[in-house]
Design a protein around this motif. Structure first.
Motif, PDB file in Angstrom:
ATOM      1  N   GLN A  32      -1.160  11.261  -5.534  1.00 20.61           N
ATOM      2  CA  GLN A  32      -0.764   9.849  -5.526  1.00 20.61           C
ATOM      3  C   GLN A  32       0.374   9.570  -4.541  1.00 20.61           C
ATOM      4  OE1 GLN A  32      -1.312  11.469  -8.467  1.00 20.61           O
ATOM      5  NE2 GLN A  32      -3.085  10.366  -9.254  1.00 20.61           N
ATOM      6  N   LEU A  33       1.032  10.610  -4.066  1.00 20.74           N
ATOM      7  CA  LEU A  33       2.098  10.427  -3.092  1.00 20.74           C
ATOM      8  C   LEU A  33       1.633  10.679  -1.664  1.00 20.74           C
ATOM      9  CD1 LEU A  33       5.055  12.092  -5.027  1.00 20.74           C
ATOM     10  CD2 LEU A  33       4.716   9.652  -4.592  1.00 20.74           C
ATOM     11  N   LEU A  34       0.379  11.077  -1.488  1.00 19.48           N
ATOM     12  CA  LEU A  34      -0.144  11.246  -0.135  1.00 19.48           C
ATOM     13  C   LEU A  34      -0.146   9.901   0.600  1.00 19.48           C
ATOM     14  CD1 LEU A  34      -3.209  13.585  -0.795  1.00 19.48           C
ATOM     15  CD2 LEU A  34      -1.067  14.214   0.338  1.00 19.48           C
ATOM     16  N   PRO A  35       0.144   9.907   1.879  1.00 17.40           N
ATOM     17  CA  PRO A  35       0.149   8.636   2.627  1.00 17.40           C
ATOM     18  C   PRO A  35      -1.260   8.128   2.891  1.00 17.40           C
ATOM     19  CG  PRO A  35       0.568  10.482   4.101  1.00 17.40           C
ATOM     20  CD  PRO A  35       0.547  11.051   2.714  1.00 17.40           C
ATOM     21  N   VAL A  36      -1.452   6.856   2.667  1.00 20.69           N
ATOM     22  CA  VAL A  36      -2.698   6.175   3.013  1.00 20.69           C
ATOM     23  C   VAL A  36      -2.316   5.014   3.928  1.00 20.69           C
ATOM     24  CG1 VAL A  36      -4.688   4.883   2.172  1.00 20.69           C
ATOM     25  CG2 VAL A  36      -3.835   6.833   0.864  1.00 20.69           C
ATOM     26  N   GLY A  37      -2.613   5.166   5.212  1.00 18.24           N
ATOM     27  CA  GLY A  37      -2.213   4.139   6.160  1.00 18.24           C
ATOM     28  C   GLY A  37      -0.719   3.952   6.232  1.00 18.24           C
ATOM     29  N   ARG A  39       1.536   4.395   3.826  1.00 17.10           N
ATOM     30  CA  ARG A  39       2.205   4.107   2.550  1.00 17.10           C
ATOM     31  C   ARG A  39       1.671   5.055   1.484  1.00 17.10           C
ATOM     32  NH1 ARG A  39       1.541  -1.604   0.374  1.00 17.10           N
ATOM     33  NH2 ARG A  39       3.246  -0.887  -0.978  1.00 17.10           N
ATOM     34  N   PRO A  40       2.510   5.457   0.529  1.00 17.44           N
ATOM     35  CA  PRO A  40       2.011   6.325  -0.540  1.00 17.44           C
ATOM     36  C   PRO A  40       0.858   5.661  -1.283  1.00 17.44           C
ATOM     37  CG  PRO A  40       4.410   6.212  -0.579  1.00 17.44           C
ATOM     38  CD  PRO A  40       3.951   5.174   0.396  1.00 17.44           C
ATOM     39  N   LEU A  41      -0.142   6.449  -1.610  1.00 10.21           N
ATOM     40  CA  LEU A  41      -1.307   5.943  -2.338  1.00 10.21           C
ATOM     41  C   LEU A  41      -0.890   5.180  -3.580  1.00 10.21           C
ATOM     42  CD1 LEU A  41      -4.304   5.761  -3.087  1.00 10.21           C
ATOM     43  CD2 LEU A  41      -4.175   8.134  -3.880  1.00 10.21           C
ATOM     44  N   VAL A  42       0.034   5.723  -4.363  1.00 11.18           N
ATOM     45  CA  VAL A  42       0.429   5.073  -5.612  1.00 11.18           C
ATOM     46  C   VAL A  42       1.095   3.726  -5.348  1.00 11.18           C
ATOM     47  CG1 VAL A  42       2.698   6.195  -5.773  1.00 11.18           C
ATOM     48  CG2 VAL A  42       1.532   5.445  -7.852  1.00 11.18           C
ATOM     49  N   ALA A  43       1.796   3.586  -4.225  1.00 11.39           N
ATOM     50  CA  ALA A  43       2.407   2.296  -3.897  1.00 11.39           C
ATOM     51  C   ALA A  43       1.341   1.243  -3.655  1.00 11.39           C
ATOM     52  CB  ALA A  43       3.314   2.432  -2.675  1.00 11.39           C
ATOM     53  N   HIS A  65       6.193  16.857  -9.857  1.00  6.29           N
ATOM     54  CA  HIS A  65       6.659  16.060  -8.724  1.00  6.29           C
ATOM     55  C   HIS A  65       7.445  14.834  -9.196  1.00  6.29           C
ATOM     56  CE1 HIS A  65       4.019  18.611  -6.392  1.00  6.29           C
ATOM     57  NE2 HIS A  65       2.986  18.231  -7.117  1.00  6.29           N
ATOM     58  N   ALA A  66       8.036  14.936 -10.385  1.00  9.84           N
ATOM     59  CA  ALA A  66       8.729  13.774 -10.960  1.00  9.84           C
ATOM     60  C   ALA A  66       9.831  13.270 -10.032  1.00  9.84           C
ATOM     61  CB  ALA A  66       9.306  14.141 -12.323  1.00  9.84           C
ATOM     62  N   GLY A  67      10.615  14.172  -9.461  1.00 11.21           N
ATOM     63  CA  GLY A  67      11.695  13.758  -8.577  1.00 11.21           C
ATOM     64  C   GLY A  67      11.197  13.036  -7.350  1.00 11.21           C
ATOM     65  N   ASP A  68      10.027  13.430  -6.844  1.00 10.22           N
ATOM     66  CA  ASP A  68       9.473  12.769  -5.664  1.00 10.22           C
ATOM     67  C   ASP A  68       9.037  11.345  -5.979  1.00 10.22           C
ATOM     68  OD1 ASP A  68       9.838  15.055  -4.120  1.00 10.22           O
ATOM     69  OD2 ASP A  68       7.860  15.848  -4.650  1.00 10.22           O
ATOM     70  N   PHE A  69       8.444  11.138  -7.163  1.00 10.89           N
ATOM     71  CA  PHE A  69       8.071   9.781  -7.564  1.00 10.89           C
ATOM     72  C   PHE A  69       9.303   8.885  -7.657  1.00 10.89           C
ATOM     73  CE2 PHE A  69       4.078  11.729  -9.032  1.00 10.89           C
ATOM     74  CZ  PHE A  69       3.161  10.774  -8.632  1.00 10.89           C
ATOM     75  N   LEU A  70      10.362   9.393  -8.270  1.00 12.73           N
ATOM     76  CA  LEU A  70      11.584   8.614  -8.409  1.00 12.73           C
ATOM     77  C   LEU A  70      12.200   8.294  -7.050  1.00 12.73           C
ATOM     78  CD1 LEU A  70      13.117  10.520 -11.438  1.00 12.73           C
ATOM     79  CD2 LEU A  70      12.470   8.114 -11.438  1.00 12.73           C
ATOM     80  N   ARG A  74      11.522   4.519  -6.905  1.00 18.47           N
ATOM     81  CA  ARG A  74      12.764   4.059  -7.547  1.00 18.47           C
ATOM     82  C   ARG A  74      12.446   3.173  -8.755  1.00 18.47           C
ATOM     83  NH1 ARG A  74      16.249   2.401  -2.275  1.00 18.47           N
ATOM     84  NH2 ARG A  74      14.262   1.438  -1.717  1.00 18.47           N
ATOM     85  N   ASP A  75      13.011   1.976  -8.829  1.00 16.45           N
ATOM     86  CA  ASP A  75      12.768   1.126 -10.001  1.00 16.45           C
ATOM     87  C   ASP A  75      11.618   0.148  -9.796  1.00 16.45           C
ATOM     88  OD1 ASP A  75      13.854  -0.735  -8.265  1.00 16.45           O
ATOM     89  OD2 ASP A  75      15.510  -1.316  -9.580  1.00 16.45           O
ATOM     90  N   GLY A  76      10.909   0.269  -8.680  1.00 14.42           N
ATOM     91  CA  GLY A  76       9.739  -0.562  -8.433  1.00 14.42           C
ATOM     92  C   GLY A  76      10.018  -1.937  -7.866  1.00 14.42           C
ATOM     93  N   ARG A  77      11.267  -2.324  -7.756  1.00 15.23           N
ATOM     94  CA  ARG A  77      11.559  -3.687  -7.309  1.00 15.23           C
ATOM     95  C   ARG A  77      11.200  -3.903  -5.846  1.00 15.23           C
ATOM     96  NH1 ARG A  77      16.854  -5.994 -10.586  1.00 15.23           N
ATOM     97  NH2 ARG A  77      16.211  -5.209 -12.629  1.00 15.23           N
TER      98      ARG A  77
END
Length: 251
Positions: A32-37, A39-43, A65-70, A74-77
């Motif tokens: 989910q953190l792999l770049p797609v175009g 941007r991270p896929l999960v984003a 990979h919890a630290g990488d997601f954070l 961050r807080d998603g804003r």
């Protein structure tokens, strides 16, 4: 934070899993953190929910990979969310339905939308959220007609309802209906999950949860049309999605 409105829907995004089909790309990071175009896929998945009017999301992750997601989200804003909460799930996994159940104590709304963290959908998801808000009961899934249902859950539909769900079969080729990894539920889903037995592969399956609603006649669907991609299918599929977003400025 003030209480959400009574018709609010919380997003629950599934971002655990090992992503073995994308190895070695996922040897050191989450798929989910792999770049797609760029941007991270999960984003991109979270962006789909934001555009659907969902302001609060619970992201299910494991500790690898919890630290990488954070660090990335961050807080998603920055993505347009009001809040982004992180919910831990065991890295071994016990099935999608079991993973969904881990969100129960953290939900502040009665209704929620589950989204697979590796599925991209071009069509807007807002109509599905609004359709579910108008339902008196049951569940709703986002569905599409595809030229080949091999490897996906085939659906039998009639008059806006899903009447039956078939078994996944990578060798069964042919056109039909399938879901796109987006499901809308009320809190009764957690009671159903607690009563489900693990499948032959030892997991509590999402299709068994959905069959409960189908058997009761309360599983509805909302059709979406256009491009979609199950990015975690293979490295080739991932590369095609990456190139599509790189070459299209509107994304």
């Amino acid at each position: 934070m003030s209480a959400p409105p009574p018709d609010a829907v919380t997003g629950v995004v599934l971002a655990g899993g090992r992503g073995t089909r994308l190895a070695p790309l996922t040897d050191r990071t989450s798929k989910q953190l792999l770049p797609v175009g760029g941007r991270p896929l999960v984003a991109r998945v979270l962006g789909q929910l934001v555009r659907a009017g969902i302001a609060d999301v619970l992201l299910l992750i494991d500790d690898r990979h919890a630290g990488d997601f954070l660090r990335v989200l961050r807080d998603g804003r920055d993505l347009g969310l009001r809040s982004l909460g992180y919910v831990w799930q065991p890295p071994s996994g016990a099935g999608m339905a079991a993973a969904i159940a881990r969100a129960e104590p953290h939900l502040r709304t009665d209704r929620f939308m589950v989204a697979c963290g590796d599925v991209l959908i071009d069509a807007p998801l807002g109509p599905s959220v609004r359709a579910f808000a108008a339902q008196p009961d049951g569940a709703l899934l986002v569905a599409t007609r595809t030229a080949d249902t091999a490897g996906y859950t085939p659906l039998r539909v009639e008059d806006g309802r899903v009447t039956a769900l078939g078994d996944k079969d990578p060798d069964r080729h042919g056109p039909g209906w399938t879901d796109l990894g987006c499901y809308l539920y009320g809190r009764d889903a957690f009671d159903h999950v607690r009563s489900l037995r693990p499948s032959a592969r030892g997991e509590v399956e999402i299709w068994d949860l959905n069959r409960r609603y189908a058997d009761a006649g309360t599983l509805r669907y909302k059709e979406v049309k256009g491009w979609w991609c199950d990015v975690g299918t293979s490295r080739e599929v991932y590369r095609r999605a990456d190139e599509r977003y790189k070459s299209n400025s509107r994304f």
